[in-house]
Design a protein around this motif. Structure first.
Motif, PDB file in Angstrom:
ATOM      1  N   ASN A 188       2.049   0.939   9.359  1.00  0.00           N
ATOM      2  CA  ASN A 188       0.784   0.959   8.816  1.00  0.00           C
ATOM      3  C   ASN A 188      -0.842   1.273   9.306  1.00  0.00           C
ATOM      4  OD1 ASN A 188      -0.870   1.188   6.383  1.00  0.00           O
ATOM      5  ND2 ASN A 188      -0.034  -1.060   5.411  1.00  0.00           N
ATOM      6  N   GLY A 189      -1.011   2.360   9.265  1.00  0.00           N
ATOM      7  CA  GLY A 189      -2.333   2.431  10.253  1.00  0.00           C
ATOM      8  C   GLY A 189      -2.264   2.124  11.590  1.00  0.00           C
ATOM      9  N   THR A 190      -2.207   1.616  12.146  1.00  0.00           N
ATOM     10  CA  THR A 190      -2.150   0.770  13.637  1.00  0.00           C
ATOM     11  C   THR A 190      -1.292  -0.273  13.517  1.00  0.00           C
ATOM     12  OG1 THR A 190      -3.857  -0.763  13.153  1.00  0.00           O
ATOM     13  CG2 THR A 190      -4.010   1.590  14.214  1.00  0.00           C
ATOM     14  N   LYS A 191      -1.451  -0.785  12.387  1.00  0.00           N
ATOM     15  CA  LYS A 191      -0.013  -2.317  11.876  1.00  0.00           C
ATOM     16  C   LYS A 191       1.083  -2.005  12.428  1.00  0.00           C
ATOM     17  CE  LYS A 191       0.874  -6.687   9.347  1.00  0.00           C
ATOM     18  NZ  LYS A 191       0.705  -7.040   8.132  1.00  0.00           N
ATOM     19  N   ALA A 192       2.552  -1.823  12.824  1.00  0.00           N
ATOM     20  CA  ALA A 192       3.614  -2.075  12.905  1.00  0.00           C
ATOM     21  C   ALA A 192       4.702  -1.689  12.187  1.00  0.00           C
ATOM     22  CB  ALA A 192       4.225  -3.108  14.736  1.00  0.00           C
ATOM     23  N   ILE A 193       5.427  -1.721  11.404  1.00  0.00           N
ATOM     24  CA  ILE A 193       6.490  -1.609  10.012  1.00  0.00           C
ATOM     25  C   ILE A 193       7.539  -2.308  10.797  1.00  0.00           C
ATOM     26  CG2 ILE A 193       7.187  -1.183   8.257  1.00  0.00           C
ATOM     27  CD1 ILE A 193       5.132   0.622   8.048  1.00  0.00           C
ATOM     28  N   THR A 194       8.446  -1.313  11.296  1.00  0.00           N
ATOM     29  CA  THR A 194       9.532  -1.559  12.014  1.00  0.00           C
ATOM     30  C   THR A 194       9.749  -0.743  13.154  1.00  0.00           C
ATOM     31  OG1 THR A 194      12.171  -1.329  11.647  1.00  0.00           O
ATOM     32  CG2 THR A 194      10.466   0.564  11.014  1.00  0.00           C
ATOM     33  N   SER A 195      10.887  -0.823  14.048  1.00  0.00           N
ATOM     34  CA  SER A 195      10.829  -0.014  15.837  1.00  0.00           C
ATOM     35  C   SER A 195      12.349   0.070  15.841  1.00  0.00           C
ATOM     36  CB  SER A 195       9.897  -0.600  16.647  1.00  0.00           C
ATOM     37  OG  SER A 195      10.528  -1.531  16.895  1.00  0.00           O
ATOM     38  N   VAL A 196      12.861   0.850  16.660  1.00  0.00           N
ATOM     39  CA  VAL A 196      14.082   1.070  17.494  1.00  0.00           C
ATOM     40  C   VAL A 196      14.313   1.083  19.242  1.00  0.00           C
ATOM     41  CG1 VAL A 196      13.940   3.563  16.514  1.00  0.00           C
ATOM     42  CG2 VAL A 196      16.520   1.903  17.055  1.00  0.00           C
TER      43      VAL A 196
ATOM     44  N   LEU B  54      15.531   5.602  11.481  1.00  0.00           N
ATOM     45  CA  LEU B  54      14.705   4.819  11.527  1.00  0.00           C
ATOM     46  C   LEU B  54      14.098   4.831  10.403  1.00  0.00           C
ATOM     47  CD1 LEU B  54      12.997   2.343  13.040  1.00  0.00           C
ATOM     48  CD2 LEU B  54      11.281   4.238  13.393  1.00  0.00           C
ATOM     49  N   ASN B  55      14.342   3.583   9.956  1.00  0.00           N
ATOM     50  CA  ASN B  55      14.039   4.367   7.724  1.00  0.00           C
ATOM     51  C   ASN B  55      13.187   2.593   7.386  1.00  0.00           C
ATOM     52  OD1 ASN B  55      15.881   6.640   8.115  1.00  0.00           O
ATOM     53  ND2 ASN B  55      17.334   4.905   7.205  1.00  0.00           N
ATOM     54  N   ALA B  56      12.387   3.314   6.026  1.00  0.00           N
ATOM     55  CA  ALA B  56      11.319   2.207   6.242  1.00  0.00           C
ATOM     56  C   ALA B  56      10.729   2.503   4.593  1.00  0.00           C
ATOM     57  CB  ALA B  56      10.535   1.743   6.758  1.00  0.00           C
ATOM     58  N   LYS B  57      10.808   1.093   4.288  1.00  0.00           N
ATOM     59  CA  LYS B  57      10.140   1.143   2.248  1.00  0.00           C
ATOM     60  C   LYS B  57       8.610   1.565   3.004  1.00  0.00           C
ATOM     61  CE  LYS B  57      13.085  -1.778  -0.118  1.00  0.00           C
ATOM     62  NZ  LYS B  57      13.682  -2.582  -0.844  1.00  0.00           N
ATOM     63  N   ILE B  58       8.212   2.290   2.389  1.00  0.00           N
ATOM     64  CA  ILE B  58       6.334   2.566   3.068  1.00  0.00           C
ATOM     65  C   ILE B  58       5.315   2.972   1.248  1.00  0.00           C
ATOM     66  CG2 ILE B  58       6.877   3.729   4.728  1.00  0.00           C
ATOM     67  CD1 ILE B  58       6.595   6.026   3.019  1.00  0.00           C
ATOM     68  N   LEU B  59       6.618   2.178   0.613  1.00  0.00           N
ATOM     69  CA  LEU B  59       5.213   2.197  -1.266  1.00  0.00           C
ATOM     70  C   LEU B  59       3.775   1.278  -1.019  1.00  0.00           C
ATOM     71  CD1 LEU B  59       5.628   3.271  -3.781  1.00  0.00           C
ATOM     72  CD2 LEU B  59       6.456   0.750  -4.330  1.00  0.00           C
ATOM     73  N   GLY B  60       2.759   2.378  -1.280  1.00  0.00           N
ATOM     74  CA  GLY B  60       1.464   1.341  -1.135  1.00  0.00           C
ATOM     75  C   GLY B  60       0.972   1.777   0.216  1.00  0.00           C
ATOM     76  N   ILE B  61       1.860   2.442   1.283  1.00  0.00           N
ATOM     77  CA  ILE B  61       1.280   2.937   2.137  1.00  0.00           C
ATOM     78  C   ILE B  61       0.255   3.812   2.404  1.00  0.00           C
ATOM     79  CG2 ILE B  61       1.594   3.716   4.871  1.00  0.00           C
ATOM     80  CD1 ILE B  61       3.613   0.816   5.157  1.00  0.00           C
ATOM     81  N   THR B  62      -0.603   4.445   2.578  1.00  0.00           N
ATOM     82  CA  THR B  62      -1.255   5.633   2.506  1.00  0.00           C
ATOM     83  C   THR B  62      -1.786   6.314   3.555  1.00  0.00           C
ATOM     84  OG1 THR B  62      -3.243   4.703   2.874  1.00  0.00           O
ATOM     85  CG2 THR B  62      -2.788   4.639   0.504  1.00  0.00           C
ATOM     86  N   ARG B  63      -1.259   5.686   4.923  1.00  0.00           N
ATOM     87  CA  ARG B  63      -1.362   6.610   6.156  1.00  0.00           C
ATOM     88  C   ARG B  63      -0.367   5.898   7.578  1.00  0.00           C
ATOM     89  NH1 ARG B  63      -6.176   8.720   8.895  1.00  0.00           N
ATOM     90  NH2 ARG B  63      -5.888   9.485  10.874  1.00  0.00           N
ATOM     91  N   LEU B  64       0.625   6.465   6.977  1.00  0.00           N
ATOM     92  CA  LEU B  64       2.072   6.437   8.345  1.00  0.00           C
ATOM     93  C   LEU B  64       1.992   6.790   9.432  1.00  0.00           C
ATOM     94  CD1 LEU B  64       4.666   4.745   8.038  1.00  0.00           C
ATOM     95  CD2 LEU B  64       5.615   7.108   7.489  1.00  0.00           C
ATOM     96  N   ARG B  65       2.067   6.069  10.597  1.00  0.00           N
ATOM     97  CA  ARG B  65       2.299   6.594  11.481  1.00  0.00           C
ATOM     98  C   ARG B  65       3.631   6.383  12.479  1.00  0.00           C
ATOM     99  NH1 ARG B  65      -2.369   4.676  16.115  1.00  0.00           N
ATOM    100  NH2 ARG B  65      -3.582   6.315  14.720  1.00  0.00           N
ATOM    101  N   LEU B  66       4.019   7.617  12.889  1.00  0.00           N
ATOM    102  CA  LEU B  66       5.372   7.717  13.661  1.00  0.00           C
ATOM    103  C   LEU B  66       4.975   7.503  15.399  1.00  0.00           C
ATOM    104  CD1 LEU B  66       7.783   8.457  14.038  1.00  0.00           C
ATOM    105  CD2 LEU B  66       7.668  10.296  13.713  1.00  0.00           C
ATOM    106  N   GLN B  67       5.150   6.550  16.108  1.00  0.00           N
ATOM    107  CA  GLN B  67       4.946   7.066  17.606  1.00  0.00           C
ATOM    108  C   GLN B  67       6.766   6.273  18.061  1.00  0.00           C
ATOM    109  OE1 GLN B  67       1.460   4.245  18.429  1.00  0.00           O
ATOM    110  NE2 GLN B  67       2.378   2.711  20.074  1.00  0.00           N
ATOM    111  N   VAL B  68       6.122   6.888  19.337  1.00  0.00           N
ATOM    112  CA  VAL B  68       7.306   7.464  20.529  1.00  0.00           C
ATOM    113  C   VAL B  68       6.287   7.022  21.771  1.00  0.00           C
ATOM    114  CG1 VAL B  68       8.375   8.612  22.092  1.00  0.00           C
ATOM    115  CG2 VAL B  68       8.551   8.715  20.234  1.00  0.00           C
TER     116      VAL B  68
END
Length: 264
Positions: A211-219, A229-243
Motif C-alpha cells: 500500500n504505497g510503500t507499506k507491505a501488505i502481503t508477500s510470497v 499472490l492475491n489480496a483485498k485492496i479496498l480503499g488502497i489508491t496506490r498499489l505496488r508490486l515488487q520483486v
C-alpha cells in the motif's frame, strides 16, 4: 277591518319565516357531489440489481410491474449519464406476468438505474424509483498505465504492449543479482487483486504487494515455479508490486499476469 288586516299580516309573516330557511337550504347551500373514482395507476420497481459475472461485466436486473402489463411488454433499463446529465437506455427485457428480467454487459462503474413501462390503457406510463450499483469487473492491472517504477540493480518493469497483450495484465520484472524492482499502479475504486507469478530465474525471489510503500502481503517463490499472490485492496489508491532477489545466480526475473476487481 283593522283586526282582520292585522291577523292577515301576522299569518303572512309566519309563513315567510317558515319558508325562508327552506329556500336558503335549497338555493344557497352547495350541493354535495358524489366521490370521484381514483384514476388507475401502475407502479414499477427494481427489486434486484447485481453483478452476476465479474469477468464479462454482466449486470442482472429484476423488476416488478403492478398491475402486470400485457405479456411481452418491452421494458427498458435506463442508466444515468452524469457527464451528459441525462438518462440513457442501455438494455431492455420483456415482461412475464408482473416480473421482468434484464441483462446487460457494462464496464466497471458506479451508476444509477431505473426501469420504465409505457402507457397501456387505462394505465399511464410508470417509472421506477432510482437505485445505485457499484459494478465491480475484473480488468488488467496496467489498463490505466503505470504511476511509477524503480528499484535497485538495473531494474526493469516491462509491461507487455497493447498489441501483444490487449488485456493489459502482463509484465516482466527483472533486476541484477541482489537487486529488486517495483511498479506502482492506480488502484482507486478497486477491491481485490490477483497475481499469477512465474519465476524464471535460477534461484529464490520474494514477490510482495504494498500500500504505497507499506507491505501488505508477500510470497517466497522457488526457482522455475508458478504461484498466486492475491489480496483485498479496498480503499488502497496506490498499489505496488515488487520483486526482490533472495538467492539467485543472475538476479530476479518474474513474469506476472495481474488483474484487479474494479468499478473503473
Amino acid at each position: 277591518m283593522r283586526a282582520v288586516a292585522g291577523l292577515l299580516i301576522l299569518v303572512l309573516t309566519g309563513c315567510s319565516a317558515q319558508v325562508a330557511p327552506a329556500m336558503s337550504l335549497g338555493g344557497s347551500a352547495p350541493a354535495v357531489a358524489p366521490e370521484s373514482a381514483a384514476a388507475p395507476a401502475r407502479t414499477a420497481k427494481i427489486t434486484t440489481i447485481r453483478t452476476t459475472d465479474s469477468t464479462k461485466g454482466v449486470i442482472t436486473v429484476i423488476g416488478s410491474l403492478t398491475p402486470a402489463p400485457k405479456a411481452g411488454t418491452r421494458i427498458p433499463l435506463h442508466q444515468w449519464i452524469p457527464a451528459e446529465k441525462r438518462w440513457q437506455e442501455i438494455a431492455h427485457g420483456y415482461s412475464a406476468g408482473s416480473s421482468v428480467t434484464i441483462k446487460t454487459v457494462q464496464p466497471g462503474s458506479v451508476r444509477t438505474y431505473r426501469i420504465a413501462v409505457g402507457p397501456q390503457a387505462p394505465y399511464p406510463a410508470a417509472i421506477s424509483p432510482v437505485i445505485s450499483l457499484k459494478h465491480y469487473v475484473w480488468r488488467g492491472i496496467f489498463k490505466r498505465g503505470m504511476l511509477a517504477a524503480g528499484g535497485k540493480g538495473a531494474p526493469q518493469f516491462n509491461v507487455v504492449p497493447p498489441n501483444e497483450g490487449p488485456r493489459r495484465a502482463e509484465a516482466d520484472l527483472l533486476a541484477n543479482k541482489g537487486g529488486f524492482v517495483w511498479g506502482d499502479v492506480d488502484s482507486t475504486g478497486c477491491s481485490y487483486v490477483r497475481n499469477w507469478l512465474g519465476n524464471l530465474t535460477d534461484g529464490t525471489v520474494r514477490v510482495s504487494l504494498h500500500n504505497g510503500t507499506k507491505a501488505i502481503t508477500s510470497v517466497r517463490q522457488a526457482q522455475e515455479t508458478e504461484t498466486w499472490l492475491n489480496a483485498k485492496i479496498l480503499g488502497i489508491t496506490r498499489l505496488r508490486l515488487q520483486v526482490t532477489d533472495i538467492n539467485s545466480g543472475y538476479g530476479p526475473y518474474v513474469s506476472v499476469d495481474s488483474i484487479m476487481l474494479c468499478t473503473n
